[in-house]
Enzyme design. Structure first.
Site, PDB file in Angstrom:
ATOM      1  CG  ASP A 217      -2.168   0.861   1.000  1.00 29.71           C
ATOM      2  OD1 ASP A 217      -3.182   0.656   1.666  1.00 29.71           O
ATOM      3  OD2 ASP A 217      -2.100   1.753   0.117  1.00 29.71           O
TER       4      ASP A 217
HETATM    5  C1  GLC Z   1      -4.305   4.307  -0.158  1.00 29.96           C
HETATM    6  C2  GLC Z   1      -5.226   3.181   0.247  1.00 29.96           C
HETATM    7  C3  GLC Z   1      -5.360   2.095  -0.790  1.00 29.96           C
HETATM    8  C4  GLC Z   1      -5.240   2.683  -2.186  1.00 29.96           C
HETATM    9  C5  GLC Z   1      -3.826   3.205  -2.335  1.00 29.96           C
HETATM   10  C6  GLC Z   1      -3.581   3.828  -3.707  1.00 29.96           C
HETATM   11  O1  GLC Z   1      -3.536   4.718   0.928  1.00 29.96           O
HETATM   12  O2  GLC Z   1      -4.975   2.553   1.501  1.00 29.96           O
HETATM   13  O3  GLC Z   1      -6.641   1.464  -0.573  1.00 29.96           O
HETATM   14  O4  GLC Z   1      -5.504   1.680  -3.157  1.00 29.96           O
HETATM   15  O5  GLC Z   1      -3.501   4.151  -1.316  1.00 29.96           O
HETATM   16  O6  GLC Z   1      -4.361   4.965  -3.867  1.00 29.96           O
END
Ligand code: GLC
Length: 736
Positions: A265
């Site tokens: 993430d």
């Molecule tokens: C965010 C979220 C995740 C998302 C990622 C990209 O922090 O936790 O769900 O897909 O970043 O945007």
């Protein structure tokens, strides 16, 4: 490209090239002025020109022509001209925004969500995207956690059915198929179990609970063929997921057999330094690589450290080869080596976005997601009466929910816009009454437009005209609820109330007109005690998306009979959170009617949630017969048919969600008081009845036993079939 050619390509790549395939940067780094990026944010991150040019993937950019040009520009700079992957959070729609996932869970219709995902994939792929970071399949039990809006709720079985349906909707059977995108299951794993419902907080789960409740929906998505998995921000057993070898190598890749691409993430690998489980970025890079994380999202942890760690003998290059090959294989499955643009097509993009078919699907999904929580007969509305719509969601376009930034709120249909087409203008009035949140509510750090502040005079004028309208009406419909920025990522709330400024309006309207119907917009279960006690009816509409207003009007007027059922319990109050129907009995269960002191209960509130999982009313009524089993025992190879007859005993056509629950009456490890093991939506005309049969096999009875193995045990089981998790309509059978 053939696998052997991929392996040849890998063998021909430099170490730096391979490492940069493992780097994902924001599209903003490519769409602005490169020099300002390289001397600005990229430089701050330790990203150099070479990294920018050789990064394996981009997140957060879209647009057919934009992405085609970007692919051309950067493939030309690549030593081996390797196409980039384009990824984005297309969570519940691209331009046509479907109901928030929690709302979709309320449909109890995974196939419908699969259709929504398929439509979203058409729009996203035409816009040049290859991967979506969806579905989020984290199991949720705590309404304080803002991201419950992105899940399909508290039940492992229900979440698993949605997980597999949405993955198949996005991906189809072949990623090369036009109109399909790769699906990324997230957040692995257990993110929804954050202590105290506080986002990014520690997760403390026994391995038993983790496996029994939190893991099944990820596995269902992986079994459905999800091409990617995303790590979660939280720790499991004290180790952050992104550097957790047990979680990623043993469980995800070993037990679940996942051989696709694992992406961190956002900055989650680097954040293990803040967790204080990695000494520094290099240590974080080493640990994440050893855990098998293939892509580092939006930091330079991999790009700035892995080459040196290989050269210094700290990590084996073959680990990098494994990661890089998985990334190349995903590009190959998408057909990008033969067609780097995949489905990017500006004409199709224009044709698909918000097309009538997609709008109709969005409206259908919204209608099916609405849950009638209370109705003393005032719904469906008598449109011959004088009706006042009073509330901040009367004419509010902000009904898309979080994670819908690719859509445009102005494309949403408001309640008023839809009502004006249906209700007689001479007998209908519309008033906002008050803003969604008061001036006292701060939404700090949000990049979206922060809510307008109103002067005392403005507020008084809004209220005055609203109360006048309410006084003159026969009935008042109050569209109200949370601000859309109050749910989603980083929006945990310790109080789960409807904003106070609205509750004040609610009370003042009641003082001039007792006939109030509340239409509730929200991204989490809320404390509805006062509304439930005072409103004549409550229609839960969540954040319904692009066609929200038209769906609400069709349901309020009875054109569509509501059929949604709660995918997540509504606590009696926040003090009850986390709460879920599938709890354990405990040694002192506080059974209905008990008056003893020493029982598992509260002094000041009931144990039962205000509205339970699986609950939902209709404009008609249904009767469910006793449960009939075709036999009272079976062996491990057998199956038992459990049948009920459902009858529409009212005078309107409607749809009931018939739910099958099973209780293991005795087991070496405590088991839930009941578990959802099946559901069926049944459409019936007035007076019509239909047999519904569920088939139970030994597989439905398996759990993580005392010795840690997954299996069943002989004994008796109680089958319950009804229209909510509170059903006790039961029969018993024995597994020999
Ligand atoms: C965010 C979220 C995740 C998302 C990622 C990209 O922090 O936790 O769900 O897909 O970043 O945007």
């Amino acid at each position: 490209m053939k696998q052997t050619d991929l392996e040849k390509l890998l063998a021909d790549m430099s170490l730096k090239e391979k490492v940069d395939q493992m780097l994902q940067l924001s599209g903003a780094f490519y769409l602005g002025d490169e020099n300002s990026v390289l001397t600005g944010p990229a430089n701050d991150m330790g990203i150099g020109k070479e990294d920018l040019e050789m990064a394996g993937s981009i997140l957060g950019a879209a647009g057919a022509d934009t992405m085609k040009k970007l692919q051309d520009d950067y493939m030309a700079k690549q030593p081996h001209h390797i196409p980039m992957l384009f990824m984005m959070d297309v969570i519940h729609g691209m331009k046509t925004i479907f109901p928030a996932p929690l709302a979709q869970g309320a449909t109890f219709d995974p196939e419908l969500s699969g259709e929504c995902a398929s439509a979203a994939a058409k729009e996203a792929s035409a816009a040049g995207l290859h991967v979506t970071f969806s579905p989020m399949v984290d199991l949720v039990r705590d309404a304080r956690w803002g991201r419950v809006v992105e899940s399909t709720g508290e039940d492992p079985y229900l979440n698993s059915r949605f997980s597999e349906a949405i993955v198949k909707g996005f991906q189809g059977d072949d990623l090369k198929t036009p109109g399909k995108v790769a699906s990324c299951i997230k957040h692995f794993a257990g993110y929804g179990g954050a202590v105290a419902g506080r986002d990014y907080n520690t997760v403390e789960l026994s391995e038993h609970t983790f496996r029994e409740f939190y893991l099944p929906a990820y596995k269902a998505g992986i079994d459905a063929g999800a091409a990617m998995v995303m790590t979660s921000f939280n720790t499991i057993n004290g180790v952050p997921a992104s550097t957790n070898k047990w979680l990623m190598r043993d469980i995800l890749r070993g037990e679940m057999g996942f051989d696709g691409v694992l992406i961190s993430d956002f900055a989650a690998i680097l954040e293990t330094v803040a967790h204080r489980s990695s000494k520094d970025a290099a240590d974080a890079a080493k640990k994440a690589l050893e855990a098998g994380v293939d892509i580092d999202m939006m930091t330079s942890v991999y790009a700035a450290n892995l080459c040196r760690l290989v050269e210094e003998g700290e990590v084996d290059e073959h680990l990098i080869d494994e990661c890089c090959l998985r990334i190349l294989e995903l590009k190959n499955k998408l057909g990008l080596f033969e067609n780097p643009y995949k489905d990017a097509d500006a004409e199709k993009e224009k044709a698909y976005n918000l097309c009538p078919e997609h709008r109709a699907l969005a409206k259908k999904a919204a209608e099916e997601s609405f849950v009638l929580l209370k109705n003393d007969g005032v719904l469906p509305l008598d449109t011959a009466k004088k009706i006042a719509f009073v509330g901040p969601y009367t004419n509010n376009h902000e009904i898309k929910s979080s994670w819908s930034f690719t859509g445009d709120s102005k494309d949403c249909v408001t309640i008023q816009e839809a009502a004006e087409k249906v209700f007689d203008a001479s007998r209908t009035t519309y008033a906002e009454g008050c803003p969604v949140i008061g001036n006292d509510v701060e939404l700090i750090g949000f990049t979206e437009t922060t809510p307008k502040k109103y002067s005392e005079e403005e507020l008084a004028a809004m209220e005055q005209s609203a109360l006048q309208a309410a006084k003159e009406a026969d009935l008042v419909v109050m569209p109200m609820g949370e601000h859309y920025l109050q749910s989603g990522e980083a929006t945990s709330r310790a109080m789960i109330d409807v904003p106070e400024i609205q509750m004040e309006l609610f009370r003042k309207v009641l003082a001039v007109n007792p006939n109030v119907v509340v239409v509730l917009f929200n991204g989490r279960p809320l404390d509805l005690r006062e509304i439930s006690a005072k409103a004549k009816a409550i229609l839960e509409v969540w954040f319904p998306g692009t066609e929200g207003g038209s769906a609400v009007v069709d349901v309020l007027t009875g054109k569509k009979n509501p059929s949604g059922h709660l995918p997540m319990s509504f606590p009696y109050c926040v003090g009850q959170a986390p709460v879920s129907y599938n709890e354990y009995s405990t040694g002192r269960p506080n059974l209905p009617g008990m008056k003893e002191r020493f029982r598992s209960k509260y002094l000041d509130i009931p144990n039962a949630p205000l509205y339970p999982f699986g609950y939902g009313l209709s404009y008609t009524t249904f009767a469910v017969s006793d449960v009939v089993l075709d036999q009272n025992e079976m062996d491990k190879n057998g199956r038992i048919a459990a049948k009920v007859t459902v009858k529409n005993t009212g005078d309107a056509a409607g749809c009931e969600v018939v739910q099958l629950y099973i209780r293991d009456d005795y087991s070496d490890v405590v088991r839930p008081v009941k578990e959802l093991k099946g559901f069926r939506k049944v459409e019936l005309a007035p007076g019509e009845e239909q047999e519904v049969t569920f088939y139970i096999t030994e597989e439905d009875l398996r759990y993580y036993r005392l010795d840690g193995t997954f299996g069943s045990e002989p004994g008796t089981f109680t089958v319950m079939i009804g229209n909510s998790s509170t059903t006790e309509n039961s029969a018993v059978f024995t597994l020999k």
